[in-house]
Write a protein that holds these residues in place. Structure first.
Motif, PDB file in Angstrom:
ATOM      1  N   MET A 113      70.159  40.410  40.154  1.00  0.00           N
ATOM      2  CA  MET A 113      70.112  39.682  38.891  1.00  0.00           C
ATOM      3  C   MET A 113      68.967  38.665  38.866  1.00  0.00           C
ATOM      4  SD  MET A 113      72.295  40.963  36.886  1.00  0.00           S
ATOM      5  CE  MET A 113      72.012  39.718  35.620  1.00  0.00           C
ATOM      6  N   LEU A 114      68.762  37.983  39.990  1.00  0.00           N
ATOM      7  CA  LEU A 114      67.658  37.023  40.042  1.00  0.00           C
ATOM      8  C   LEU A 114      66.319  37.731  39.897  1.00  0.00           C
ATOM      9  CD1 LEU A 114      68.934  34.706  42.921  1.00  0.00           C
ATOM     10  CD2 LEU A 114      68.863  34.165  40.480  1.00  0.00           C
ATOM     11  N   ASN A 115      66.163  38.842  40.601  1.00  0.00           N
ATOM     12  CA  ASN A 115      64.916  39.601  40.496  1.00  0.00           C
ATOM     13  C   ASN A 115      64.710  40.147  39.091  1.00  0.00           C
ATOM     14  OD1 ASN A 115      64.153  39.200  43.165  1.00  0.00           O
ATOM     15  ND2 ASN A 115      65.234  41.025  43.893  1.00  0.00           N
ATOM     16  N   GLY A 116      65.801  40.626  38.476  1.00  0.00           N
ATOM     17  CA  GLY A 116      65.703  41.143  37.118  1.00  0.00           C
ATOM     18  C   GLY A 116      65.284  40.074  36.121  1.00  0.00           C
ATOM     19  N   THR A 117      65.807  38.866  36.314  1.00  0.00           N
ATOM     20  CA  THR A 117      65.433  37.755  35.437  1.00  0.00           C
ATOM     21  C   THR A 117      63.969  37.388  35.616  1.00  0.00           C
ATOM     22  OG1 THR A 117      67.692  36.907  35.620  1.00  0.00           O
ATOM     23  CG2 THR A 117      66.026  35.400  34.758  1.00  0.00           C
ATOM     24  N   LYS A 118      63.518  37.327  36.871  1.00  0.00           N
ATOM     25  CA  LYS A 118      62.103  37.048  37.146  1.00  0.00           C
ATOM     26  C   LYS A 118      61.202  38.103  36.517  1.00  0.00           C
ATOM     27  CE  LYS A 118      62.656  34.665  41.605  1.00  0.00           C
ATOM     28  NZ  LYS A 118      62.314  34.719  43.057  1.00  0.00           N
ATOM     29  N   GLU A 119      61.590  39.358  36.661  1.00  0.00           N
ATOM     30  CA  GLU A 119      60.780  40.451  36.126  1.00  0.00           C
ATOM     31  C   GLU A 119      60.696  40.390  34.606  1.00  0.00           C
ATOM     32  OE1 GLU A 119      62.657  43.899  37.721  1.00  0.00           O
ATOM     33  OE2 GLU A 119      61.854  43.608  39.755  1.00  0.00           O
ATOM     34  N   PHE A 120      61.805  39.989  33.969  1.00  0.00           N
ATOM     35  CA  PHE A 120      61.772  39.866  32.508  1.00  0.00           C
ATOM     36  C   PHE A 120      60.796  38.779  32.073  1.00  0.00           C
ATOM     37  CE2 PHE A 120      63.265  37.452  28.809  1.00  0.00           C
ATOM     38  CZ  PHE A 120      63.101  38.422  27.823  1.00  0.00           C
ATOM     39  N   ILE A 121      60.884  37.587  32.683  1.00  0.00           N
ATOM     40  CA  ILE A 121      59.975  36.498  32.323  1.00  0.00           C
ATOM     41  C   ILE A 121      58.527  36.894  32.591  1.00  0.00           C
ATOM     42  CG2 ILE A 121      59.241  34.163  32.951  1.00  0.00           C
ATOM     43  CD1 ILE A 121      61.679  34.155  31.179  1.00  0.00           C
ATOM     44  N   ALA A 122      58.280  37.551  33.739  1.00  0.00           N
ATOM     45  CA  ALA A 122      56.921  37.990  34.063  1.00  0.00           C
ATOM     46  C   ALA A 122      56.399  38.978  33.028  1.00  0.00           C
ATOM     47  CB  ALA A 122      56.893  38.618  35.460  1.00  0.00           C
ATOM     48  N   ALA A 123      57.262  39.887  32.575  1.00  0.00           N
ATOM     49  CA  ALA A 123      56.851  40.872  31.578  1.00  0.00           C
ATOM     50  C   ALA A 123      56.537  40.206  30.240  1.00  0.00           C
ATOM     51  CB  ALA A 123      57.949  41.925  31.406  1.00  0.00           C
ATOM     52  N   VAL A 124      57.376  39.234  29.851  1.00  0.00           N
ATOM     53  CA  VAL A 124      57.129  38.514  28.591  1.00  0.00           C
ATOM     54  C   VAL A 124      55.812  37.754  28.676  1.00  0.00           C
ATOM     55  CG1 VAL A 124      57.933  36.653  27.098  1.00  0.00           C
ATOM     56  CG2 VAL A 124      59.561  38.329  27.985  1.00  0.00           C
ATOM     57  N   GLU A 125      55.571  37.049  29.790  1.00  0.00           N
ATOM     58  CA  GLU A 125      54.353  36.255  29.910  1.00  0.00           C
ATOM     59  C   GLU A 125      53.113  37.132  30.019  1.00  0.00           C
ATOM     60  OE1 GLU A 125      55.097  33.453  33.073  1.00  0.00           O
ATOM     61  OE2 GLU A 125      56.145  32.102  31.679  1.00  0.00           O
ATOM     62  N   LYS A 126      53.239  38.304  30.629  1.00  0.00           N
ATOM     63  CA  LYS A 126      52.120  39.245  30.657  1.00  0.00           C
ATOM     64  C   LYS A 126      51.789  39.707  29.241  1.00  0.00           C
ATOM     65  CE  LYS A 126      50.666  43.698  32.606  1.00  0.00           C
ATOM     66  NZ  LYS A 126      51.067  44.847  33.487  1.00  0.00           N
ATOM     67  N   ASN A 127      52.830  39.950  28.458  1.00  0.00           N
ATOM     68  CA  ASN A 127      52.637  40.398  27.079  1.00  0.00           C
ATOM     69  C   ASN A 127      52.024  39.300  26.221  1.00  0.00           C
ATOM     70  OD1 ASN A 127      54.001  40.480  24.136  1.00  0.00           O
ATOM     71  ND2 ASN A 127      53.640  42.579  24.842  1.00  0.00           N
ATOM     72  N   THR A 128      52.575  38.082  26.295  1.00  0.00           N
ATOM     73  CA  THR A 128      52.058  37.004  25.447  1.00  0.00           C
ATOM     74  C   THR A 128      50.646  36.588  25.865  1.00  0.00           C
ATOM     75  OG1 THR A 128      53.201  35.366  26.841  1.00  0.00           O
ATOM     76  CG2 THR A 128      54.339  36.126  24.851  1.00  0.00           C
ATOM     77  N   GLU A 129      50.371  36.680  27.170  1.00  0.00           N
ATOM     78  CA  GLU A 129      49.012  36.362  27.620  1.00  0.00           C
ATOM     79  C   GLU A 129      48.014  37.379  27.063  1.00  0.00           C
ATOM     80  OE1 GLU A 129      46.856  34.699  31.622  1.00  0.00           O
ATOM     81  OE2 GLU A 129      48.668  35.925  31.845  1.00  0.00           O
ATOM     82  N   ALA A 130      48.396  38.651  27.068  1.00  0.00           N
ATOM     83  CA  ALA A 130      47.528  39.698  26.528  1.00  0.00           C
ATOM     84  C   ALA A 130      47.312  39.530  25.033  1.00  0.00           C
ATOM     85  CB  ALA A 130      48.130  41.075  26.831  1.00  0.00           C
ATOM     86  N   GLN A 131      48.343  39.018  24.339  1.00  0.00           N
ATOM     87  CA  GLN A 131      48.247  38.814  22.896  1.00  0.00           C
ATOM     88  C   GLN A 131      47.591  37.478  22.533  1.00  0.00           C
ATOM     89  OE1 GLN A 131      49.069  41.219  20.732  1.00  0.00           O
ATOM     90  NE2 GLN A 131      49.644  42.507  22.485  1.00  0.00           N
TER      91      GLN A 131
END
Length: 451
Positions: free
Chosen positions: A375-393
């Motif tokens: 669960m901790l890893n899944g939460t980290k991965e979600f935040i990382a994915a969101v920040e990768k997306n917003t950084e690209a945008q």
């Protein structure tokens, strides 16, 4: 309202003899205020933590009845080899060791829950251990309000765009600190102004705040509540929130928190809006939990992307027993207005007029400790994915909101290089021996900020 500074972490391998000795010393210095394991007071205090993972077992718990009691505990911890301090306010943090530990001394501030209002009704003094529910009940009887938590048992996190950020409304009057030196000082814009300034990001790096003076205001009836929607309404809900956050549509009396919820037990996806309007116009028990946050500029496409990433994360984690996952978008008010109003951040009017910022909160809950790493890893991965997306945008905002930050997030670093330097300078001034870096090692520490 109040702002809590929680000062802990999980330390192993320390001297049991030293820890027992300091607990016994404190029991003599503060009679009837120290409790030990297997006593009703101790066991009830442990059980009262909101998240299961924070129900740890320190060598003793010390109830603080005054700011002077806080100083007594800090000095004993500082002068005892191997002694470790944790500080507990509401006990709501999901970060393991932030408000408790399996060794050392836990300082319980909940008795510092006094509340009073000045004669004009525009300043409310609140003890550092008060709960929001206590504050609201006291002020409701007087037709007054302050900005505070949206849940009665937590600290600062709710804000209205009409009144701006809660931390802007800590007044220039007083915040009372118990410092490692043994001093009890007031901090405001004219006295110990540097200490007052770092209150906004310094949390548990400098001392323990025992009193907050907050701007209060008259508040009559207002409209508010929550409405739930079926999964089929997601597209319309995202479009409505994006429209709400369009700068031209800003209504200073309105606030919306949009959440998306998945429950494995019920195999249910829903969306929910908590809505508030300042004019009279029309949580699971015994679960393990983690929450984390990121900030970005709002757009419909961006909100849809984040929702899609959350849905993928939920699908990946759906086999976890007892999973409940919630995604929340919270509208952020402009930090400074355009009307020349003064705020206690010290920011010039109009320097931060952004009206399109959104705080994203992911909160995950589960029932079995064997799933915690996943669960901790899944939460980290979600935040990382969101920040990768917003950084690209080009919409990512380098701000991490304190009350939603996970222990692994760079909260202090997110305030900016110059502010970190200032925070370290003030910490060195008020805590020259680094007591709150080494003796109270939990929380977000300036000594851990990457260069």
């Amino acid at each position: 309202m109040f702002f809590r500074l929680l000062l802990p972490f999980l330390f192993l391998g320390l001297s049991t003899a030293s820890l027992s000795a300091v607990c016994l010393t404190l029991s003599k210095l503060l009679p009837d205020q120290v409790s030990f394991s297997n006593s009703t007071i101790y066991d009830d205090a442990v059980a009262s933590y909101f998240c299961v993972q924070e129900r740890l077992t320190p060598n003793c718990m010390v109830r603080a009845d005054s700011a002077r009691d806080v100083v007594v505990v800090i000095k004993q911890v500082e002068t005892t080899d191997g002694a470790i301090l944790s500080v507990r306010g509401g006990g709501h943090s999901a970060n393991v060791g932030f408000a408790n530990s399996n060794t050392g001394i836990t300082l319980d501030l909940r008795s510092l829950n006094h509340i009073s209002v000045n004669g004009e009704g525009n300043v409310t003094s609140v003890g550092g251990g008060a709960l929001w529910s206590e504050v609201y009940e006291y002020l409701d009887e007087r037709g007054l309000a302050v900005l505070g938590g949206r849940v009665g048992t937590v600290g600062v996190d709710y804000r209205s765009s009409h009144r701006a950020w809660v931390l802007l409304l800590i007044t220039s009057q007083t915040s009372m600190w118990s410092l490692p030196s043994g001093d009890i000082v007031n901090a405001n814009v004219t006295s110990n102004a540097d200490l007052f300034a770092v209150l906004k990001a310094g949390q548990n790096n400098l001392g323990v705040v025992t009193i907050f003076d907050l701007l209060s205001f008259k508040q009559g009836l207002y409209w508010g509540g929550g409405i739930g929607y079926a999964e089929s309404a997601v597209s319309a809900q995202l479009a409505a929130f994006a429209d709400f956050k369009t700068p031209d549509n800003l209504d200073p009396d309105a606030e919306i928190e949009q959440s998306f919820l998945y429950s494995k037990a019920k195999e249910l996806h829903i969306s929910k809006n908590n809505m508030f309007y300042l004019k009279p116009i029309a949580q699971p028990a015994n679960l393990l939990g983690v929450w984390a946050t990121t900030t970005f500029k709002s757009s419909l496409a961006g909100l849809q992307d984040v929702y899609r990433l959350w849905n993928s994360s939920v699908t990946e984690l759906s086999s976890v027993d007892g999973l409940v996952s919630s995604l929340t978008f919270q509208a952020v008010p402009p930090v400074t207005g355009e009307d020349g109003s003064v705020d206690t951040f010290g920011l010039a009017p109009g320097t931060h007029p952004e009206k399109d910022l959104v705080i994203c909160l992911i909160a995950n809950w589960w029932s079995d400790t064997t799933d915690s790493a996943r669960m901790l890893n899944g939460t980290k991965e979600f935040i990382a994915a969101v920040e990768k997306n917003t950084e690209a945008q080009g919409t990512k905002v380098p701000f991490t909101y304190l009350n939603y930050a996970a222990s692994w997030q760079d909260l202090i670093q997110s305030i900016g290089e110059e502010q970190v330097k200032f925070l370290k300078k003030v910490a060195a001034k008020y805590d020259p021996n680094g007591v709150f870096q080494t003796k109270a090692p939990g929380g977000f520490k300036i000594s851990r900020v990457r260069s």
